[in-house]
Design a protein around this motif. Structure first.
Motif, PDB file in Angstrom:
ATOM      1  N   TYR A 254      48.327  41.287  35.225  1.00  0.00           N
ATOM      2  CA  TYR A 254      46.937  40.824  35.205  1.00  0.00           C
ATOM      3  C   TYR A 254      46.656  39.920  34.012  1.00  0.00           C
TER       4      TYR A 254
ATOM      5  N   LYS B  52      46.626  49.002  37.017  1.00  0.00           N
ATOM      6  CA  LYS B  52      45.715  48.639  38.094  1.00  0.00           C
ATOM      7  C   LYS B  52      44.271  48.910  37.701  1.00  0.00           C
TER       8      LYS B  52
ATOM      9  N   SER C 248      41.972  45.640  37.009  1.00  0.00           N
ATOM     10  CA  SER C 248      40.882  45.364  37.946  1.00  0.00           C
ATOM     11  C   SER C 248      39.521  45.436  37.265  1.00  0.00           C
TER      12      SER C 248
ATOM     13  N   GLN D  46      36.802  42.393  36.814  1.00  0.00           N
ATOM     14  CA  GLN D  46      35.387  42.486  37.172  1.00  0.00           C
ATOM     15  C   GLN D  46      34.491  42.153  35.992  1.00  0.00           C
TER      16      GLN D  46
ATOM     17  N   HIS E 102      35.419  39.944  43.376  1.00  0.00           N
ATOM     18  CA  HIS E 102      36.127  40.868  42.491  1.00  0.00           C
ATOM     19  C   HIS E 102      35.531  42.276  42.499  1.00  0.00           C
TER      20      HIS E 102
ATOM     21  N   ALA F  77      38.095  44.618  43.712  1.00  0.00           N
ATOM     22  CA  ALA F  77      39.341  44.808  42.956  1.00  0.00           C
ATOM     23  C   ALA F  77      39.571  46.259  42.563  1.00  0.00           C
ATOM     24  N   SER F  78      38.506  47.013  42.345  1.00  0.00           N
ATOM     25  CA  SER F  78      38.665  48.415  41.971  1.00  0.00           C
ATOM     26  C   SER F  78      38.786  49.319  43.194  1.00  0.00           C
TER      27      SER F  78
ATOM     28  N   ASN G  81      40.214  52.933  42.153  1.00  0.00           N
ATOM     29  CA  ASN G  81      40.468  53.344  40.771  1.00  0.00           C
ATOM     30  C   ASN G  81      40.281  54.842  40.569  1.00  0.00           C
TER      31      ASN G  81
END
Length: 402
Positions: free
Chosen positions: A253, A324, A328, A332, A378, A381-382, A388
Protein backbone atom coordinates in the motif's frame (compact mmCIF):
# COMPACT_ATOMS: atom_id res chain seq x y z
CA UNK A 1 16.15 -6.78 7.67
CA UNK A 2 18.72 -4.89 5.61
CA UNK A 3 17.02 -2.60 3.08
CA UNK A 4 19.94 -0.31 2.26
CA UNK A 5 20.26 0.18 -1.50
CA UNK A 6 23.27 -1.55 -2.99
CA UNK A 7 24.93 -0.54 -6.24
CA UNK A 8 22.91 -3.25 -7.99
CA UNK A 9 19.71 -1.85 -6.49
CA UNK A 10 20.57 1.65 -7.66
CA UNK A 11 21.29 0.31 -11.14
CA UNK A 12 17.93 -1.48 -11.08
CA UNK A 13 16.18 1.74 -10.03
CA UNK A 14 17.74 3.50 -13.00
CA UNK A 15 16.57 0.69 -15.28
CA UNK A 16 13.00 1.02 -13.97
CA UNK A 17 13.06 4.79 -14.43
CA UNK A 18 14.35 4.43 -17.99
CA UNK A 19 11.59 1.92 -18.77
CA UNK A 20 8.94 4.26 -17.37
CA UNK A 21 10.32 7.23 -19.32
CA UNK A 22 10.20 5.23 -22.54
CA UNK A 23 6.88 3.42 -22.14
CA UNK A 24 4.61 5.51 -19.91
CA UNK A 25 2.73 7.60 -22.47
CA UNK A 26 0.69 10.70 -21.70
CA UNK A 27 -2.65 8.92 -22.07
CA UNK A 28 -1.57 6.15 -19.71
CA UNK A 29 -0.55 8.74 -17.12
CA UNK A 30 -3.86 10.54 -17.63
CA UNK A 31 -5.73 7.26 -17.15
CA UNK A 32 -3.89 6.77 -13.88
CA UNK A 33 -4.62 10.32 -12.73
CA UNK A 34 -8.34 9.90 -13.47
CA UNK A 35 -8.62 6.50 -11.78
CA UNK A 36 -10.93 6.50 -8.77
CA UNK A 37 -10.80 2.78 -7.90
CA UNK A 38 -8.04 0.28 -7.16
CA UNK A 39 -7.44 -0.47 -10.86
CA UNK A 40 -7.15 1.75 -13.91
CA UNK A 41 -9.82 1.72 -16.61
CA UNK A 42 -9.44 -1.69 -18.20
CA UNK A 43 -8.20 -0.77 -21.67
CA UNK A 44 -5.41 1.39 -20.26
CA UNK A 45 -4.50 -0.99 -17.47
CA UNK A 46 -4.30 -3.83 -19.97
CA UNK A 47 -2.08 -1.81 -22.31
CA UNK A 48 0.29 -1.12 -19.46
CA UNK A 49 0.22 -4.78 -18.41
CA UNK A 50 1.23 -5.83 -21.93
CA UNK A 51 4.14 -3.38 -21.88
CA UNK A 52 5.27 -4.84 -18.57
CA UNK A 53 4.85 -8.37 -19.95
CA UNK A 54 7.06 -7.57 -22.93
CA UNK A 55 9.78 -6.60 -20.46
CA UNK A 56 9.18 -9.67 -18.28
CA UNK A 57 7.87 -7.51 -15.43
CA UNK A 58 4.16 -8.35 -15.36
CA UNK A 59 4.40 -10.58 -12.27
CA UNK A 60 6.80 -8.93 -9.79
CA UNK A 61 6.15 -11.52 -7.06
CA UNK A 62 6.76 -14.58 -9.24
CA UNK A 63 9.99 -16.56 -9.04
CA UNK A 64 12.10 -16.98 -12.15
CA UNK A 65 11.22 -20.67 -12.45
CA UNK A 66 7.64 -19.71 -13.36
CA UNK A 67 8.57 -16.88 -15.69
CA UNK A 68 8.71 -14.08 -13.16
CA UNK A 69 11.61 -11.62 -12.84
CA UNK A 70 12.89 -13.29 -9.64
CA UNK A 71 13.32 -9.91 -7.98
CA UNK A 72 14.50 -9.42 -4.42
CA UNK A 73 12.14 -7.83 -1.89
CA UNK A 74 13.85 -4.45 -2.22
CA UNK A 75 13.70 -4.60 -6.03
CA UNK A 76 9.95 -5.19 -5.88
CA UNK A 77 9.60 -2.24 -3.55
CA UNK A 78 11.74 -0.03 -5.79
CA UNK A 79 9.53 -1.00 -8.72
CA UNK A 80 6.34 -0.12 -6.81
CA UNK A 81 7.77 3.20 -5.59
CA UNK A 82 8.92 4.27 -9.04
CA UNK A 83 5.63 3.27 -10.73
CA UNK A 84 3.61 5.18 -8.14
CA UNK A 85 5.86 8.24 -8.38
CA UNK A 86 5.65 8.25 -12.19
CA UNK A 87 1.86 7.86 -12.19
CA UNK A 88 1.73 4.47 -13.90
CA UNK A 89 -1.74 2.89 -14.13
CA UNK A 90 -2.47 -0.11 -11.93
CA UNK A 91 -3.60 -3.06 -14.07
CA UNK A 92 -5.92 -5.82 -12.91
CA UNK A 93 -3.81 -8.24 -10.87
CA UNK A 94 -6.22 -11.10 -10.12
CA UNK A 95 -4.06 -13.40 -12.22
CA UNK A 96 -0.59 -12.48 -11.03
CA UNK A 97 -1.29 -11.70 -7.36
CA UNK A 98 -4.03 -14.24 -6.58
CA UNK A 99 -4.68 -17.29 -8.75
CA UNK A 100 -1.09 -17.47 -10.03
CA UNK A 101 0.50 -18.10 -6.60
CA UNK A 102 -2.31 -20.56 -5.82
CA UNK A 103 -1.55 -22.59 -8.95
CA UNK A 104 2.16 -22.60 -8.17
CA UNK A 105 1.40 -24.08 -4.75
CA UNK A 106 -1.65 -26.30 -5.31
CA UNK A 107 -1.96 -26.72 -9.09
CA UNK A 108 -1.21 -29.87 -11.04
CA UNK A 109 1.65 -29.81 -13.57
CA UNK A 110 -0.97 -29.65 -16.33
CA UNK A 111 -2.72 -26.69 -14.72
CA UNK A 112 0.55 -24.81 -14.28
CA UNK A 113 1.52 -25.42 -17.89
CA UNK A 114 -1.88 -24.35 -19.17
CA UNK A 115 -2.55 -21.22 -17.14
CA UNK A 116 0.65 -19.62 -15.85
CA UNK A 117 2.13 -18.55 -19.23
CA UNK A 118 -1.22 -17.03 -20.26
CA UNK A 119 -1.39 -15.08 -17.00
CA UNK A 120 2.10 -13.69 -17.56
CA UNK A 121 1.38 -12.58 -21.12
CA UNK A 122 -1.98 -11.01 -20.28
CA UNK A 123 -3.74 -13.33 -22.72
CA UNK A 124 -6.10 -14.38 -19.93
CA UNK A 125 -7.98 -11.93 -17.71
CA UNK A 126 -9.14 -13.39 -14.41
CA UNK A 127 -11.86 -12.35 -11.98
CA UNK A 128 -12.56 -13.62 -8.47
CA UNK A 129 -15.67 -15.59 -7.49
CA UNK A 130 -15.68 -15.44 -3.68
CA UNK A 131 -18.32 -13.11 -2.19
CA UNK A 132 -22.01 -13.90 -2.50
CA UNK A 133 -25.23 -12.07 -1.63
CA UNK A 134 -25.69 -12.62 2.10
CA UNK A 135 -22.19 -14.04 2.59
CA UNK A 136 -19.66 -11.23 2.08
CA UNK A 137 -16.65 -11.80 4.31
CA UNK A 138 -18.27 -14.92 5.78
CA UNK A 139 -17.05 -17.20 2.99
CA UNK A 140 -17.95 -20.32 4.94
CA UNK A 141 -21.64 -19.51 4.40
CA UNK A 142 -21.42 -19.49 0.58
CA UNK A 143 -24.23 -21.29 -1.22
CA UNK A 144 -23.16 -21.56 -4.87
CA UNK A 145 -23.39 -25.32 -5.53
CA UNK A 146 -21.26 -27.54 -7.76
CA UNK A 147 -22.80 -30.99 -8.18
CA UNK A 148 -20.69 -33.77 -9.70
CA UNK A 149 -22.09 -35.13 -12.98
CA UNK A 150 -19.61 -37.57 -14.53
CA UNK A 151 -16.46 -35.68 -15.45
CA UNK A 152 -18.08 -32.26 -14.89
CA UNK A 153 -19.41 -30.14 -12.07
CA UNK A 154 -22.79 -28.48 -12.66
CA UNK A 155 -22.65 -25.04 -11.03
CA UNK A 156 -25.65 -22.98 -9.88
CA UNK A 157 -25.64 -19.84 -7.78
CA UNK A 158 -24.40 -16.27 -7.74
CA UNK A 159 -21.30 -14.20 -6.94
CA UNK A 160 -21.31 -10.48 -6.19
CA UNK A 161 -18.90 -7.51 -6.19
CA UNK A 162 -16.96 -9.28 -8.94
CA UNK A 163 -14.37 -6.76 -10.09
CA UNK A 164 -14.04 -6.36 -13.88
CA UNK A 165 -16.09 -9.50 -14.59
CA UNK A 166 -17.32 -7.68 -17.70
CA UNK A 167 -13.78 -7.92 -19.12
CA UNK A 168 -12.72 -11.34 -17.81
CA UNK A 169 -12.51 -14.58 -19.76
CA UNK A 170 -11.73 -16.76 -16.71
CA UNK A 171 -12.73 -16.94 -13.06
CA UNK A 172 -11.34 -18.70 -9.99
CA UNK A 173 -14.32 -19.61 -7.89
CA UNK A 174 -15.30 -21.08 -4.53
CA UNK A 175 -18.23 -23.50 -4.71
CA UNK A 176 -20.00 -25.82 -2.29
CA UNK A 177 -19.48 -29.46 -3.19
CA UNK A 178 -20.77 -30.93 0.07
CA UNK A 179 -23.21 -29.95 2.83
CA UNK A 180 -21.90 -32.47 5.35
CA UNK A 181 -19.75 -31.60 8.35
CA UNK A 182 -18.50 -28.10 9.10
CA UNK A 183 -19.34 -25.43 6.54
CA UNK A 184 -15.66 -24.94 5.65
CA UNK A 185 -15.21 -28.64 4.86
CA UNK A 186 -17.59 -28.71 1.91
CA UNK A 187 -15.99 -25.97 -0.20
CA UNK A 188 -13.94 -26.53 -3.36
CA UNK A 189 -11.78 -24.21 -5.48
CA UNK A 190 -12.46 -24.47 -9.23
CA UNK A 191 -11.39 -22.65 -12.39
CA UNK A 192 -14.00 -21.51 -14.87
CA UNK A 193 -12.35 -21.46 -18.28
CA UNK A 194 -14.90 -19.90 -20.60
CA UNK A 195 -16.46 -16.93 -18.91
CA UNK A 196 -18.63 -16.20 -21.94
CA UNK A 197 -20.16 -19.71 -21.96
CA UNK A 198 -23.91 -20.36 -21.80
CA UNK A 199 -24.99 -20.51 -18.18
CA UNK A 200 -23.09 -17.36 -17.12
CA UNK A 201 -24.77 -13.96 -16.84
CA UNK A 202 -22.91 -10.81 -15.79
CA UNK A 203 -25.02 -7.93 -14.48
CA UNK A 204 -23.32 -4.56 -13.84
CA UNK A 205 -23.34 -2.80 -10.46
CA UNK A 206 -22.72 0.94 -10.73
CA UNK A 207 -20.85 2.31 -7.73
CA UNK A 208 -21.56 5.52 -5.80
CA UNK A 209 -18.74 7.08 -7.81
CA UNK A 210 -20.70 6.36 -11.00
CA UNK A 211 -18.27 3.70 -12.28
CA UNK A 212 -18.89 0.22 -13.65
CA UNK A 213 -16.21 -1.56 -11.70
CA UNK A 214 -18.06 -4.44 -10.03
CA UNK A 215 -20.75 -6.90 -11.07
CA UNK A 216 -23.06 -9.67 -9.98
CA UNK A 217 -22.46 -12.99 -11.75
CA UNK A 218 -25.13 -15.70 -12.08
CA UNK A 219 -24.50 -19.38 -12.85
CA UNK A 220 -27.28 -21.55 -14.26
CA UNK A 221 -26.38 -25.20 -14.93
CA UNK A 222 -22.83 -24.18 -15.90
CA UNK A 223 -20.70 -27.22 -16.69
CA UNK A 224 -17.09 -27.09 -15.45
CA UNK A 225 -14.66 -29.97 -16.09
CA UNK A 226 -13.57 -31.80 -12.93
CA UNK A 227 -9.96 -31.37 -14.10
CA UNK A 228 -10.40 -27.68 -13.25
CA UNK A 229 -10.52 -28.49 -9.55
CA UNK A 230 -7.52 -26.99 -7.72
CA UNK A 231 -6.42 -29.04 -4.74
CA UNK A 232 -8.72 -31.67 -3.29
CA UNK A 233 -12.49 -31.70 -3.48
CA UNK A 234 -14.06 -30.27 -0.30
CA UNK A 235 -10.64 -28.90 0.75
CA UNK A 236 -10.97 -25.56 -0.99
CA UNK A 237 -10.99 -23.68 2.30
CA UNK A 238 -7.27 -24.29 2.62
CA UNK A 239 -6.70 -23.02 -0.92
CA UNK A 240 -8.92 -19.99 -0.31
CA UNK A 241 -7.04 -18.97 2.85
CA UNK A 242 -3.70 -19.27 1.04
CA UNK A 243 -4.97 -16.97 -1.72
CA UNK A 244 -6.33 -14.44 0.75
CA UNK A 245 -2.93 -14.14 2.42
CA UNK A 246 -1.55 -12.92 -0.91
CA UNK A 247 -4.58 -10.72 -1.64
CA UNK A 248 -4.20 -9.01 1.74
CA UNK A 249 -0.44 -9.11 2.17
CA UNK A 250 1.15 -9.81 -1.21
CA UNK A 251 0.79 -6.24 -2.36
CA UNK A 252 2.13 -2.98 -0.96
CA UNK A 253 0.00 0.00 0.00
CA UNK A 254 2.68 2.47 1.04
CA UNK A 255 4.11 3.43 -2.40
CA UNK A 256 0.68 4.54 -3.61
CA UNK A 257 -0.13 6.10 -0.25
CA UNK A 258 3.05 8.18 -0.31
CA UNK A 259 1.96 9.45 -3.73
CA UNK A 260 -1.50 10.22 -2.31
CA UNK A 261 0.01 12.19 0.59
CA UNK A 262 2.10 14.25 -1.83
CA UNK A 263 -1.04 14.94 -3.88
CA UNK A 264 -3.00 15.83 -0.74
CA UNK A 265 -0.33 18.32 0.36
CA UNK A 266 -0.31 19.94 -3.08
CA UNK A 267 -4.11 20.25 -3.05
CA UNK A 268 -4.12 21.67 0.49
CA UNK A 269 -1.43 24.17 -0.50
CA UNK A 270 -3.60 25.51 -3.34
CA UNK A 271 -6.97 25.54 -1.54
CA UNK A 272 -7.86 28.32 0.94
CA UNK A 273 -8.37 27.69 4.64
CA UNK A 274 -10.96 29.35 6.83
CA UNK A 275 -8.87 32.50 7.26
CA UNK A 276 -7.89 32.81 3.61
CA UNK A 277 -4.44 31.31 4.10
CA UNK A 278 -3.53 28.06 2.30
CA UNK A 279 -5.34 25.16 3.94
CA UNK A 280 -2.07 23.33 4.60
CA UNK A 281 -1.18 26.15 7.03
CA UNK A 282 -4.27 25.54 9.11
CA UNK A 283 -2.84 23.88 12.25
CA UNK A 284 -5.74 21.45 12.73
CA UNK A 285 -5.76 20.28 9.12
CA UNK A 286 -1.94 20.15 8.98
CA UNK A 287 -1.92 17.95 12.10
CA UNK A 288 -4.39 15.52 10.52
CA UNK A 289 -2.22 15.30 7.39
CA UNK A 290 0.88 14.69 9.53
CA UNK A 291 -0.89 11.94 11.48
CA UNK A 292 -1.93 10.24 8.24
CA UNK A 293 1.62 10.43 6.90
CA UNK A 294 3.07 9.00 10.12
CA UNK A 295 0.71 6.02 9.87
CA UNK A 296 1.81 5.42 6.28
CA UNK A 297 5.47 5.48 7.33
CA UNK A 298 4.75 2.89 10.03
CA UNK A 299 2.92 0.72 7.49
CA UNK A 300 5.90 0.97 5.15
CA UNK A 301 8.17 -0.61 7.77
CA UNK A 302 5.74 -3.52 8.22
CA UNK A 303 5.46 -4.03 4.47
CA UNK A 304 9.23 -4.16 4.06
CA UNK A 305 9.50 -6.72 6.84
CA UNK A 306 6.84 -8.91 5.21
CA UNK A 307 8.48 -8.57 1.79
CA UNK A 308 11.72 -9.91 3.20
CA UNK A 309 9.91 -12.87 4.76
CA UNK A 310 8.09 -13.66 1.51
CA UNK A 311 11.44 -13.55 -0.29
CA UNK A 312 12.60 -16.28 2.11
CA UNK A 313 9.68 -18.50 1.05
CA UNK A 314 7.30 -17.63 3.88
CA UNK A 315 3.68 -16.57 3.44
CA UNK A 316 2.43 -13.21 4.77
CA UNK A 317 0.32 -14.94 7.44
CA UNK A 318 -1.35 -12.69 10.02
CA UNK A 319 0.86 -9.80 8.89
CA UNK A 320 -1.24 -9.72 5.72
CA UNK A 321 -4.27 -8.90 7.87
CA UNK A 322 -2.35 -6.15 9.69
CA UNK A 323 -1.26 -4.61 6.39
CA UNK A 324 -4.75 -4.84 4.99
CA UNK A 325 -6.29 -3.04 7.97
CA UNK A 326 -3.66 -0.30 8.12
CA UNK A 327 -3.41 0.11 4.36
CA UNK A 328 -7.14 0.33 3.70
CA UNK A 329 -7.75 2.74 6.57
CA UNK A 330 -4.87 4.98 5.45
CA UNK A 331 -6.29 4.87 1.93
CA UNK A 332 -9.65 6.04 3.24
CA UNK A 333 -8.11 8.71 5.43
CA UNK A 334 -6.06 10.35 2.66
CA UNK A 335 -9.03 10.23 0.28
CA UNK A 336 -11.32 11.79 2.89
CA UNK A 337 -8.84 14.58 3.62
CA UNK A 338 -8.48 15.32 -0.11
CA UNK A 339 -12.27 15.45 -0.56
CA UNK A 340 -12.49 17.75 2.46
CA UNK A 341 -9.79 20.00 1.02
CA UNK A 342 -11.59 20.58 -2.30
CA UNK A 343 -14.84 21.27 -0.39
CA UNK A 344 -17.80 22.20 -2.62
CA UNK A 345 -15.81 21.58 -5.83
CA UNK A 346 -16.19 17.88 -5.09
CA UNK A 347 -19.98 18.04 -5.32
CA UNK A 348 -20.60 18.07 -9.11
CA UNK A 349 -20.96 14.69 -10.79
CA UNK A 350 -18.48 14.89 -13.68
CA UNK A 351 -18.24 11.39 -15.09
CA UNK A 352 -17.66 12.59 -18.67
CA UNK A 353 -14.83 14.89 -17.62
CA UNK A 354 -13.13 11.89 -15.97
CA UNK A 355 -12.74 10.15 -19.34
CA UNK A 356 -9.28 10.00 -20.91
CA UNK A 357 -9.03 12.48 -23.76
CA UNK A 358 -12.30 14.22 -22.85
CA UNK A 359 -12.79 17.81 -24.00
CA UNK A 360 -15.39 18.46 -21.29
CA UNK A 361 -14.24 21.39 -19.18
CA UNK A 362 -14.30 20.36 -15.51
CA UNK A 363 -16.08 22.44 -12.91
CA UNK A 364 -13.45 23.74 -10.53
CA UNK A 365 -9.73 22.92 -10.47
CA UNK A 366 -8.44 19.72 -12.08
CA UNK A 367 -7.40 18.27 -8.74
CA UNK A 368 -11.04 18.35 -7.58
CA UNK A 369 -12.26 16.16 -10.43
CA UNK A 370 -11.54 12.81 -8.79
CA UNK A 371 -11.53 13.82 -5.11
CA UNK A 372 -15.07 12.86 -4.11
CA UNK A 373 -15.44 9.83 -6.46
CA UNK A 374 -12.16 8.45 -5.08
CA UNK A 375 -13.34 9.04 -1.51
CA UNK A 376 -16.61 7.23 -2.25
CA UNK A 377 -14.86 4.32 -3.97
CA UNK A 378 -12.40 3.86 -1.13
CA UNK A 379 -15.22 3.38 1.38
CA UNK A 380 -15.20 -0.23 0.17
CA UNK A 381 -11.50 -0.72 0.93
CA UNK A 382 -12.18 -1.76 4.52
CA UNK A 383 -14.70 -4.36 3.29
CA UNK A 384 -13.21 -6.05 0.22
CA UNK A 385 -10.58 -8.80 0.63
CA UNK A 386 -12.23 -9.56 3.95
CA UNK A 387 -13.65 -6.82 6.16
CA UNK A 388 -11.34 -5.12 8.64
CA UNK A 389 -13.39 -6.59 11.49
CA UNK A 390 -12.51 -10.05 10.17
CA UNK A 391 -8.83 -9.03 9.88
CA UNK A 392 -8.76 -7.86 13.50
CA UNK A 393 -10.24 -11.16 14.62
CA UNK A 394 -7.46 -12.99 12.73
CA UNK A 395 -4.79 -10.86 14.38
CA UNK A 396 -6.39 -11.33 17.80
CA UNK A 397 -6.37 -15.10 17.36
CA UNK A 398 -3.05 -15.72 15.61
CA UNK A 399 -0.89 -12.95 17.08
CA UNK A 400 -2.39 -12.15 20.47
CA UNK A 401 -3.67 -15.64 21.22
CA UNK A 402 -7.12 -14.37 22.25
Amino acid sequence: MDLALTEDDLAFRDEVRAFLDENLSDDLQEASRLTTGPFAEFQYGQRWYEKLASKGWSAPLWPAEYGGPGWTAIQRYIFDIECAAAGAPVPLVMGTRMVGPVLMHFGTPEQKQKYLPRILSGEDVWCQGYSEPGSGSDLASLKTRAVRDGDHYVVNGSKIWTTFAQHANRMFCLVRTSTEGKAQEGISFILIDDFKAPGITVDPIITMAGDHEVNQVFFEDLRVPVENLVGEENKGWTVAKYLLEFERGGDTYSPGLHASIRHLKAVAASEPGGGGEPLIQDPVFARRVAEAEAEIMALEVTEKKVMCEVAEGKTPGAAGSIMKVCGSESLQKTAELTAEAVAYYGAPHQKQARTVGSNVQPIGPDHALTALPRHLNHRAASIYAGSNEIQRNIVAKLVLGL
